[in-house]
Design an enzyme around this catalytic site. Structure first.
Site, mmCIF file in Angstrom:
data_model
loop_
_atom_site.group_PDB
_atom_site.id
_atom_site.type_symbol
_atom_site.label_atom_id
_atom_site.label_comp_id
_atom_site.label_asym_id
_atom_site.label_seq_id
_atom_site.Cartn_x
_atom_site.Cartn_y
_atom_site.Cartn_z
ATOM 1 N N LYS A 73 27.980 36.170 -9.020
ATOM 2 C CA LYS A 73 26.949 35.587 -8.591
ATOM 3 C C LYS A 73 26.381 36.441 -7.582
ATOM 4 O O LYS A 73 25.277 36.436 -7.367
ATOM 5 C CB LYS A 73 27.741 34.162 -7.469
ATOM 6 C CG LYS A 73 28.222 33.357 -8.291
ATOM 7 C CD LYS A 73 28.733 32.018 -7.742
ATOM 8 C CE LYS A 73 29.119 30.876 -8.588
ATOM 9 N NZ LYS A 73 30.178 31.333 -9.931
ATOM 10 N N LYS A 130 26.539 33.166 -17.190
ATOM 11 C CA LYS A 130 25.135 32.054 -16.591
ATOM 12 C C LYS A 130 24.390 32.469 -15.502
ATOM 13 O O LYS A 130 23.271 32.596 -15.397
ATOM 14 C CB LYS A 130 25.642 30.567 -16.562
ATOM 15 C CG LYS A 130 26.398 30.321 -15.473
ATOM 16 C CD LYS A 130 25.318 29.673 -14.284
ATOM 17 C CE LYS A 130 26.163 29.296 -13.366
ATOM 18 N NZ LYS A 130 27.191 29.770 -12.435
ATOM 19 N N LYS A 137 37.410 37.119 -22.460
ATOM 20 C CA LYS A 137 36.963 35.905 -22.183
ATOM 21 C C LYS A 137 37.827 34.857 -23.000
ATOM 22 O O LYS A 137 37.455 34.448 -24.259
ATOM 23 C CB LYS A 137 35.310 35.633 -22.134
ATOM 24 C CG LYS A 137 35.100 34.095 -21.545
ATOM 25 C CD LYS A 137 34.851 34.867 -20.019
ATOM 26 C CE LYS A 137 33.889 33.493 -19.398
ATOM 27 N NZ LYS A 137 33.871 33.701 -18.056
ATOM 28 N N GLY A 170 29.682 24.742 -12.567
ATOM 29 C CA GLY A 170 30.433 23.697 -13.194
ATOM 30 C C GLY A 170 30.557 22.460 -12.578
ATOM 31 O O GLY A 170 30.548 21.307 -13.049
ATOM 32 N N ASN A 171 30.787 22.516 -11.318
ATOM 33 C CA ASN A 171 30.812 21.798 -10.305
ATOM 34 C C ASN A 171 29.684 20.434 -10.340
ATOM 35 O O ASN A 171 29.642 19.379 -10.034
ATOM 36 C CB ASN A 171 30.936 22.021 -8.932
ATOM 37 C CG ASN A 171 29.910 22.770 -8.221
ATOM 38 O OD1 ASN A 171 29.309 23.582 -8.983
ATOM 39 N ND2 ASN A 171 29.471 22.437 -7.080
#
Length: 313
Positions: A275, A213, A128, A11-12
């Site tokens: 991740k 993602k 979520k 997102g960054n």
């Protein structure tokens, strides 16, 4: 010799709203163009947390303004909208950056559906939060009329919660592969992809869910037979004892080491944990594959082995 690289943008790399995104994609494009300039094939996946939330909120407000005319917008449609407008900014910024460097290469965004299993246990435990905060009355109405799952969120009101199932396969993989092999840079699997599952005949039905993602990027990289999966985040390297005086930054990890640290609770759920999990899955999926976790601006140095955390079996 150039590598085939799938990049998962955090997102960054995109900002939190329209003005921020317009600025952020300029820097993102420079980092990606660095890799393309060195001869690598690049496929880009990205998150959509702030963007899909904004779209969901806007559509919810539209429904509130005239509930007789507008029904709540399906989450799968909101994800599709986010793919379109993020891809629009990304592909234009990257095309401009490449042309400024004398590189004439097509950049395309593919509206991407990702198949999930309708029997995935995640559908039984939606966790979520998405969309706007609601009053109890508004939440009760959606529960009774549309069967939504809602939770009370820290005294701030009620929010809808949806499942986060595991991605199984990329529906448009042949299209993405054809574009890559014709020397295009491809933006795909935005927001983890539009979650769909098969129903009667050949119909694909949108699921009320969001796909992580990083997991979607891992599946994309495997199906494209990529050499490297780069997961870009807010830190240069993965760490154990993060936030403590004895923090230790890791330059390399084997899957076994990563699993031990995961078992020890070293990586935060919803942050670094998925991740590392995605990186391990990719590294183990075929001999010679490498995953890299690092900062956006360190991507080129990471591919050259100068920084980042490298995960390899």
């Amino acid at each position: 010799m150039g590598k085939r690289i799938v990049i998962a943008l955090g997102g960054n790399a995109l900002g939190n709203n329209l003005p921020e995104q317009m600025i952020a994609v300029q820097q993102t494009a420079k980092a990606i163009a660095d890799l393309i300039e060195e001869g690598h094939e690049v496929i880009i996946a990205h998150g959509n947390g702030p963007q899909v939330g904004m779209i969901q909120t806007a559509m919810a407000e539209l429904t509130r303004s005239d509930p007789e005319k507008y029904i709540p917008c399906p989450l799968s449609v909101c994800v599709a909208m986010s793919q379109g407008y993020i891809g629009y900014d990304l592909q234009n910024a990257l095309r401009e950056e490449l042309l400024d460097r004398g590189i004439d290469k097509g950049v395309s965004t593919v509206l991407t559906q990702v198949e999930v299993d309708p029997d995935d246990p995640a559908f039984q435990k939606p966790t979520k939060p998405i969309g706007a905060f609601m009053t109890k009355g508004e939440a009760d109405k959606l529960v009774s009329e549309r069967g939504y799952n809602v939770v009370e969120d820290a005294g701030r009101g009620y929010r809808r919660v949806v499942a986060s199932p595991q991605p199984q396969s990329i529906v448009e993989i042949d299209t993405i592969r054809a574009l890559v092999e014709s020397d295009h840079v491809v933006v795909a699997c935005g927001g983890g992809g539009i979650p769909v599952y098969k129903t009667e005949g050949h119909h694909l039905k949108g699921a009320a869910a969001v796909i992580d993602k990083d997991f979607a990027s891992c599946v994309l990289a495997q199906q494209l037979d990529a050499d490297c999966l780069i997961i870009l985040t807010a830190v240069e390297k993965v760490a154990i004892h993060f936030g403590k005086p004895d923090v230790q930054w890791l330059s390399s990890l084997t899957p076994a080491e990563a699993r031990k640290y995961m078992d020890d609770g070293e990586f935060a759920p919803g942050s670094m944990l998925p991740k590392v999990q995605a990186a391990v899955r990719f590294a183990e999926s075929k001999p010679g594959r490498t995953a890299l976790i690092t900062l956006l601006e360190k991507a080129r140095d990471g591919v050259q082995g100068k920084t980042g955390t490298h995960i390899q079996a």
